[in-house]
Design an enzyme around this catalytic site. Structure first.
Site, PDB file in Angstrom:
ATOM      1  N   CYS A   2       0.882  -1.174   0.000  1.00 35.28           N
ATOM      2  CA  CYS A   2       0.000   0.000   0.000  1.00 35.28           C
ATOM      3  C   CYS A   2       0.912   1.214   0.000  1.00 35.28           C
ATOM      4  O   CYS A   2       2.111   1.096   0.214  1.00 35.28           O
ATOM      5  CB  CYS A   2      -0.832   0.063   1.274  1.00 35.28           C
ATOM      6  SG  CYS A   2      -1.872  -1.377   1.529  1.00 35.28           S
ATOM      7  N   ARG A  27       1.532   1.667  -5.919  1.00 41.18           N
ATOM      8  CA  ARG A  27       1.579   0.694  -4.820  1.00 41.18           C
ATOM      9  C   ARG A  27       0.200   0.143  -4.469  1.00 41.18           C
ATOM     10  O   ARG A  27       0.082  -0.742  -3.593  1.00 41.18           O
ATOM     11  CB  ARG A  27       2.200   1.336  -3.573  1.00 41.18           C
ATOM     12  CG  ARG A  27       3.634   1.794  -3.771  1.00 41.18           C
ATOM     13  CD  ARG A  27       4.196   2.368  -2.494  1.00 41.18           C
ATOM     14  NE  ARG A  27       4.248   1.369  -1.447  1.00 41.18           N
ATOM     15  CZ  ARG A  27       5.247   0.524  -1.267  1.00 41.18           C
ATOM     16  NH1 ARG A  27       6.285   0.561  -2.076  1.00 41.18           N
ATOM     17  NH2 ARG A  27       5.224  -0.357  -0.294  1.00 41.18           N
ATOM     18  N   TRP A  71      -3.843  -1.483  -1.270  1.00 40.93           N
ATOM     19  CA  TRP A  71      -3.772  -2.714  -2.069  1.00 40.93           C
ATOM     20  C   TRP A  71      -4.282  -3.794  -1.137  1.00 40.93           C
ATOM     21  O   TRP A  71      -3.587  -4.217  -0.210  1.00 40.93           O
ATOM     22  CB  TRP A  71      -2.321  -2.959  -2.469  1.00 40.93           C
ATOM     23  CG  TRP A  71      -2.069  -4.288  -3.080  1.00 40.93           C
ATOM     24  CD1 TRP A  71      -1.712  -5.436  -2.441  1.00 40.93           C
ATOM     25  CD2 TRP A  71      -2.141  -4.615  -4.462  1.00 40.93           C
ATOM     26  NE1 TRP A  71      -1.559  -6.453  -3.340  1.00 40.93           N
ATOM     27  CE2 TRP A  71      -1.814  -5.977  -4.586  1.00 40.93           C
ATOM     28  CE3 TRP A  71      -2.448  -3.883  -5.603  1.00 40.93           C
ATOM     29  CZ2 TRP A  71      -1.793  -6.628  -5.813  1.00 40.93           C
ATOM     30  CZ3 TRP A  71      -2.425  -4.535  -6.816  1.00 40.93           C
ATOM     31  CH2 TRP A  71      -2.096  -5.882  -6.917  1.00 40.93           C
ATOM     32  N   ASN A  97       0.609  -0.476   6.181  1.00 36.43           N
ATOM     33  CA  ASN A  97       1.000  -1.267   5.013  1.00 36.43           C
ATOM     34  C   ASN A  97       1.624  -2.534   5.569  1.00 36.43           C
ATOM     35  O   ASN A  97       2.585  -2.462   6.328  1.00 36.43           O
ATOM     36  CB  ASN A  97       2.017  -0.468   4.181  1.00 36.43           C
ATOM     37  CG  ASN A  97       2.640  -1.302   3.083  1.00 36.43           C
ATOM     38  OD1 ASN A  97       2.030  -2.254   2.606  1.00 36.43           O
ATOM     39  ND2 ASN A  97       3.840  -0.956   2.679  1.00 36.43           N
ATOM     40  N   GLY A  98       1.069  -3.697   5.218  1.00 37.69           N
ATOM     41  CA  GLY A  98       1.618  -4.950   5.728  1.00 37.69           C
ATOM     42  C   GLY A  98       0.493  -5.896   6.109  1.00 37.69           C
ATOM     43  O   GLY A  98      -0.653  -5.731   5.676  1.00 37.69           O
ATOM     44  N   GLU A 471       8.797 -20.872 -19.813  1.00 39.87           N
ATOM     45  CA  GLU A 471       8.642 -19.501 -19.299  1.00 39.87           C
ATOM     46  C   GLU A 471       9.890 -18.667 -19.625  1.00 39.87           C
ATOM     47  O   GLU A 471       9.781 -17.505 -20.011  1.00 39.87           O
ATOM     48  CB  GLU A 471       8.365 -19.546 -17.788  1.00 39.87           C
ATOM     49  CG  GLU A 471       8.413 -18.209 -17.066  1.00 39.87           C
ATOM     50  CD  GLU A 471       7.418 -17.164 -17.566  1.00 39.87           C
ATOM     51  OE1 GLU A 471       6.558 -17.485 -18.395  1.00 39.87           O
ATOM     52  OE2 GLU A 471       7.548 -15.997 -17.147  1.00 39.87           O
ATOM     53  N   LYS A 475       9.859 -15.214 -21.816  1.00 40.65           N
ATOM     54  CA  LYS A 475      10.444 -13.935 -21.393  1.00 40.65           C
ATOM     55  C   LYS A 475      11.367 -13.393 -22.476  1.00 40.65           C
ATOM     56  O   LYS A 475      11.325 -12.227 -22.811  1.00 40.65           O
ATOM     57  CB  LYS A 475      11.252 -14.081 -20.090  1.00 40.65           C
ATOM     58  CG  LYS A 475      10.491 -14.267 -18.821  1.00 40.65           C
ATOM     59  CD  LYS A 475       9.657 -13.094 -18.382  1.00 40.65           C
ATOM     60  CE  LYS A 475       8.286 -13.150 -18.967  1.00 40.65           C
ATOM     61  NZ  LYS A 475       7.198 -13.623 -18.242  1.00 40.65           N
ATOM     62  N   GLU A 478       9.282 -12.172 -25.594  1.00 42.09           N
ATOM     63  CA  GLU A 478       8.434 -10.985 -25.491  1.00 42.09           C
ATOM     64  C   GLU A 478       9.225  -9.698 -25.285  1.00 42.09           C
ATOM     65  O   GLU A 478       8.796  -8.650 -25.751  1.00 42.09           O
ATOM     66  CB  GLU A 478       7.308 -11.144 -24.462  1.00 42.09           C
ATOM     67  CG  GLU A 478       7.720 -11.364 -23.064  1.00 42.09           C
ATOM     68  CD  GLU A 478       6.548 -11.595 -22.130  1.00 42.09           C
ATOM     69  OE1 GLU A 478       5.443 -11.134 -22.396  1.00 42.09           O
ATOM     70  OE2 GLU A 478       6.771 -12.254 -21.098  1.00 42.09           O
ATOM     71  N   HIS A 494      13.297 -35.791 -31.496  1.00 47.10           N
ATOM     72  CA  HIS A 494      12.063 -36.014 -32.253  1.00 47.10           C
ATOM     73  C   HIS A 494      11.762 -34.836 -33.190  1.00 47.10           C
ATOM     74  O   HIS A 494      10.639 -34.699 -33.654  1.00 47.10           O
ATOM     75  CB  HIS A 494      10.894 -36.251 -31.294  1.00 47.10           C
ATOM     76  CG  HIS A 494      11.113 -37.448 -30.421  1.00 47.10           C
ATOM     77  ND1 HIS A 494      11.072 -38.732 -30.897  1.00 47.10           N
ATOM     78  CD2 HIS A 494      11.440 -37.537 -29.112  1.00 47.10           C
ATOM     79  CE1 HIS A 494      11.339 -39.580 -29.907  1.00 47.10           C
ATOM     80  NE2 HIS A 494      11.570 -38.873 -28.810  1.00 47.10           N
ATOM     81  N   LYS A 593      -0.524  -5.527 -20.820  1.00 50.22           N
ATOM     82  CA  LYS A 593      -0.331  -6.209 -19.531  1.00 50.22           C
ATOM     83  C   LYS A 593      -1.494  -7.156 -19.250  1.00 50.22           C
ATOM     84  O   LYS A 593      -1.299  -8.257 -18.772  1.00 50.22           O
ATOM     85  CB  LYS A 593      -0.199  -5.159 -18.424  1.00 50.22           C
ATOM     86  CG  LYS A 593       0.009  -5.726 -17.027  1.00 50.22           C
ATOM     87  CD  LYS A 593       1.447  -6.145 -16.803  1.00 50.22           C
ATOM     88  CE  LYS A 593       1.669  -6.861 -15.486  1.00 50.22           C
ATOM     89  NZ  LYS A 593       2.794  -7.805 -15.560  1.00 50.22           N
TER      90      LYS A 593
HETATM   91  C1  F6R Z   1       3.889 -12.766 -20.040  1.00 50.39           C
HETATM   92  C2  F6R Z   1       2.610 -12.315 -19.530  1.00 50.39           C
HETATM   93  C3  F6R Z   1       1.366 -12.894 -20.113  1.00 50.39           C
HETATM   94  C4  F6R Z   1       0.339 -13.147 -19.003  1.00 50.39           C
HETATM   95  C5  F6R Z   1      -1.001 -13.607 -19.598  1.00 50.39           C
HETATM   96  C6  F6R Z   1      -1.989 -13.956 -18.514  1.00 50.39           C
HETATM   97  O1  F6R Z   1       4.952 -12.146 -19.403  1.00 50.39           O
HETATM   98  O2  F6R Z   1       2.557 -11.497 -18.658  1.00 50.39           O
HETATM   99  O3  F6R Z   1       1.624 -14.057 -20.821  1.00 50.39           O
HETATM  100  O4  F6R Z   1       0.856 -14.120 -18.145  1.00 50.39           O
HETATM  101  O5  F6R Z   1      -1.535 -12.601 -20.410  1.00 50.39           O
HETATM  102  O6  F6R Z   1      -2.215 -12.880 -17.681  1.00 50.39           O
HETATM  103  P1  F6R Z   1      -2.885 -13.057 -16.265  1.00 50.39           P
HETATM  104  O7  F6R Z   1      -1.950 -13.834 -15.417  1.00 50.39           O
HETATM  105  O8  F6R Z   1      -3.125 -11.670 -15.781  1.00 50.39           O
HETATM  106  O9  F6R Z   1      -4.162 -13.814 -16.478  1.00 50.39           O
END
Ligand code: F6R
Length: 598
Positions: A2, A27, A71, A97-98, A471, A475, A478, A494, A593
């Protein structure tokens, strides 16, 4: 996470508090509130962003006040659960906050003593404890209160009986003090204060400070005075928002240790891991998208190994339109945002199919949390993630899955209490493990410099580290736009072997688990095709050196926990490669995002 600010001085507090608070919106932003002492204590709070509070706020006089942007962690986002909280007499106001871990025990006692509560939060007990111990000196009341609190906190309190004074305390949640001329400030973070002052000191764990316009006194938990060193901050506001890191993504990678700590906090004392998950299922299905899907894939290994429950994993976009299975597995939906449209659609579908549901999300009150029901949600408490590429929230999802697996193991007796306790003890060491990997940033940056202009990157893993390889590849693609693919190393021959060339780099996870020898064999296969290999192995593994061109040595952990150090190494590698290539790290092209369209 927060945001907290406080002001005491000679100017009107309201505009200073609101301007500073806006700088902390990153935050948390599910509710906000202020308490200002004018002739009496004036409190206003609202659900929603700070702008909502600002719109509704009348002009308040008074030159001492505190403000909070929330938050949610305990108690859903609402006006009632917004901070500040007051005692029964409305003389003391408190923001926090906590997490207060033992709030239920304290609340029970306070209720018996006649205190009245208005919210569902853990924080409200603290203001009633302050009321109980208050005898005209807020600092003394704070010191007595802290003796009863277990958990993490940055507490900030004011009392209408001691105008001009703010008392703050800190354990494991950030709090800084800012010095002005005849006015002083407090905040969670530097960006909030830079407009007002650049003379800053950090409050450390176990310290309590009493701030007036002309003085700042810091004491330890026993009331002994401590002298503080003040520094002059030279960052601009933008640097400060990123905590001095060049990108939010890097800051968020470095937040892994505190994220692990926060996600674990209060969830493993005396093996009381949480409300029962129930016995109305014999299988588990996990559904998610993107990075959360890879967490789900890792979760399959974790749940099957720790809890012994057969687990399948499905992409949310596929699950929604798949044929209806007859069995009703516990369906775990994973989404950091809780707003991904496909995952929400899958949650509704699973509900219609009559499956018991559980969600893992980072957002209290999100659409996913509401769809499955608040009491069936595991909140990851990673704090807001601003970088588009998920980093700390992935780590938090893994931690959530370990805890859920341990809880199921306990409920179903698939592990005895000694084994569970041993695993929980090791989980407590994971923040330290994470710090060690993050400490290898410079070495990993050198590797990124060496390999940043490869055409392809292939990441190999087996078992639990197969989804971690996927994963790692996600990373890289992207944020660096390199063509990157993760493979289960056994699958190479294969087909994927045909892709190996000198223009590619291979990252191979070779932790010393039951697949170690096999992966060494796979490394030989790719090396023979000319691809350089970076091995990721445990510290002390001198054997691995013979098979690879470069090495990243992570701390030795039980193999089931290796996903944490391995993924941190991949996150750092992807970050530094993207940086070398001059990419827009926090906002990669074509990506959002949160994906709220199909
Ligand atoms: C990759 C990334 C995306 C999300 C995906 C699902 O770095 O951030 O692949 O993981 O769009 O998003 P959430 O977890 O918010 O459902």
């Amino acid at each position: 996470m927060c945001g907290i600010v406080g002001y005491t001085g000679y100017r009107r507090a309201q505009p200073i508090l609101l301007n500073s608070l806006k700088k902390l919106e990153y935050r948390g932003y599910d509710s906000a509130g202020v308490a200002i002492i004018d002739k009496e204590m004036v409190i206003h709070k609202d659900k929603g962003e700070i702008a909502v509070l600002v719109e509704h706020l009348p002009k308040i006089e008074g030159s001492v006040g505190i403000a909070h942007t929330r938050w949610a962690t305990h108690g859903k986002p609402s006006q009632i659960n917004a901070h500040p909280f007051t005692d029964c007499k409305k003389m003391i106001a408190l923001i926090h906050n906590g997490i207060v871990e033992n709030y239920l025990d304290i609340k029970e006692k306070l209720l018996e003593e006649g205190h009245e509560f208005k919210s569902d939060t853990d924080t409200e007990v603290v203001v009633h404890l302050l009321e109980k111990y208050y005898e005209g000196d807020l600092e003394k009341a704070m010191l007595k209160t802290l003796k009863e609190i277990e958990g993490s906190y940055a507490f900030v309190a004011i009392s209408a009986e001691e105008k001009g004074k703010i008392v703050v305390a800190r354990k494991e949640s950030p709090l800084i003090l800012g010095k002005g001329n005849d006015e002083n400030f407090i905040a969670s973070d530097i960006p909030a204060l830079l407009k007002e002052t650049n003379r800053i000191t950090n409050l450390h764990d176990g310290e309590v400070a009493t701030i007036t316009p002309k003085s700042i006194r810091v004491v330890d938990m026993e009331g002994n005075e401590i002298s503080k060193e003040w520094k002059t901050i030279t960052w601009n506001v933008e640097d400060a928002e990123r905590g001095g890191y060049e990108h939010f993504m890097l800051k968020e990678i470095y937040e892994a240790p505190s994220t692990i700590h926060n996600t674990i906090l209060g969830r493993m004392s005396a093996l009381d891991l949480g409300p029962p998950l129930g016995d109305d299922f014999s299988a588990i299905k996990m559904v998610a998208c993107g990075t959360s899907y890879y967490a789900a894939m890792a979760g399959k290994y974790i749940l099957e190994e720790i809890a012994g429950i057969p687990t399948t994993v499905e992409l949310a976009s596929e699950y929604r339109y798949s044929s209806r299975a007859h069995e009703r597995p516990l369906t775990i939906l994973i989404s950091q945002s809780g707003e991904t449209l496909d995952t929400l659609g899958a949650a509704r579908e699973a509900k219609q199919r009559g499956c018991p549901l559980l969600a893992i999300t980072n957002y209290m009150g999100s659409s996913l949390a509401r769809t499955v029901g608040e009491n069936r949600v595991f909140y990851t408490r990673a704090g807001i993630e601003i970088g588009v590429a998920a980093t700390k929230t992935f780590v938090a999802q893994l931690i959530a899955l370990y805890l859920i697996a341990l809880q199921l193991a306990q409920e179903r007796h698939t592990k005895n209490s000694d084994e569970i306790r041993r695993m929980l003890d090791e989980m407590r060491t994971l923040p330290r493990v994470a710090w060690k990997v993050l400490g290898m940033g410079p070495e990993i940056r050198e590797l990124a410099e060496k390999y940043h202009d490869v055409k392809d990157a292939f990441i190999l893993g087996r078992g639990l580290n197969y989804p971690i390889a996927l994963e790692g590849a996600l990373k890289l693609k992207e944020i660096s736009y390199i063509h990157a693919e993760g493979f289960a190393a056994g699958e190479l021959k294969h087909g994927p072997l045909a892709l190996m060339s000198e223009e590619a780099v291979v990252l191979a996870v070779a932790v010393q688990d039951h697949t170690y020898k096999k992966i060494l064999g796979n490394i030989r296969e790719v090396n023979a095709r000319g691809s350089p290999v970076i091995g990721i192995g445990y510290e002390g593994d001198d054997n691995l050196r013979k098979f690879v061109d470069d090495l990243i040595l992570i701390p030795k952990v039980s193999n089931i926990f290796s996903a944490i150090p391995v993924v941190l190494a991949f996150q750092l590698f992807a970050y530094h490669v993207a940086k070398e290539r001059g990419c827009e790290i926090d906002k990669p092209r074509h990506l959002a995002k949160t994906v709220t369209v199909e």
